[in-house]
Design an enzyme around this catalytic site. Structure first.
Site, PDB file in Angstrom:
ATOM      1  N   GLN A  25      37.284  36.559  43.774  1.00  0.00           N
ATOM      2  CA  GLN A  25      37.552  37.435  42.806  1.00  0.00           C
ATOM      3  C   GLN A  25      36.725  37.725  41.938  1.00  0.00           C
ATOM      4  OE1 GLN A  25      41.022  39.108  43.476  1.00  0.00           O
ATOM      5  NE2 GLN A  25      40.003  40.570  42.434  1.00  0.00           N
ATOM      6  N   PHE A  26      35.549  38.358  42.077  1.00  0.00           N
ATOM      7  CA  PHE A  26      34.614  38.466  41.150  1.00  0.00           C
ATOM      8  C   PHE A  26      35.133  39.582  39.826  1.00  0.00           C
ATOM      9  CE2 PHE A  26      33.618  42.197  43.567  1.00  0.00           C
ATOM     10  CZ  PHE A  26      33.125  43.275  42.672  1.00  0.00           C
ATOM     11  N   THR A  27      36.162  40.227  40.111  1.00  0.00           N
ATOM     12  CA  THR A  27      36.731  41.231  39.066  1.00  0.00           C
ATOM     13  C   THR A  27      37.393  40.588  38.162  1.00  0.00           C
ATOM     14  OG1 THR A  27      38.631  41.592  40.725  1.00  0.00           O
ATOM     15  CG2 THR A  27      36.722  43.241  40.830  1.00  0.00           C
TER      16      THR A  27
END
Length: 164
Positions: free
Chosen positions: A80-82
């Site tokens: 989940q890079f966000t």
């Protein structure tokens, strides 16, 4: 700092283009954010906390008594890079997130840590870099934010209404 949003779930599943690619029953859904400066020490800390955090009820009915390991549960890990997005005006910017190449490798190593402890079949993942539909039933709901560089500090400050 590596960041994990950990949710206690009765079940969870990840779909890519309509196909289930990762699925678990009772256990934890972990949304894993990799920071550009993360190290193996960060990964070790987060893995240890995910495996050891006591979010489940014991046989005696006491809450917060058993870990995912203790209940023979499963873990679904989703990159989940966000989680490292910051707003520039109204547009998110992800420059603090680890770039895709190194992140793919760091994610794989993190998942291997969990599988080496729980067993290969007990840890499922999404599809790294793909657009995914994550479906879960949050049991409780119970959700924790674990940060490898803010060990013990964020919860205390947030609980008191202070800055983290």
């Amino acid at each position: 700092s590596m960041r994990a949003i950990v949710q206690r779930v009765s079940r969870a599943c990840v779909h890519v283009e309509g196909e289930a690619v990762g699925k678990i029953n009772q256990g934890l859904c972990v949304l894993l954010g990799l920071h550009v400066e993360d190290t193996e020490e960060d990964a070790e800390y987060i893995a240890r906390k995910v495996l050891g955090v006591r979010l489940f009820q014991g046989e005696d009915g006491k809450q917060w008594n058993k870990s995912v390991r203790d209940i023979d549960g499963e873990i679904l890990v989703v990159s989940q890079f966000t989680l490292y997005g910051v707003l520039k005006g109204n547009k998110p910017d992800f420059h603090y997130a680890m770039p895709p190449g190194p992140a793919r490798e760091a994610f794989a190593r993190f998942v291997d840590r969990l599988r080496n402890d729980l067993g290969e079949s007990k840890v499922a993942t999404g599809s790294f870099g793909a657009m995914m539909d994550v479906e879960l039933v949050n049991d409780g709901p119970v959700t924790l934010d674990i940060d490898s560089r803010n060990r013990g500090g964020s919860g205390k400050a947030a609980a008191k209404g202070g800055e983290t």
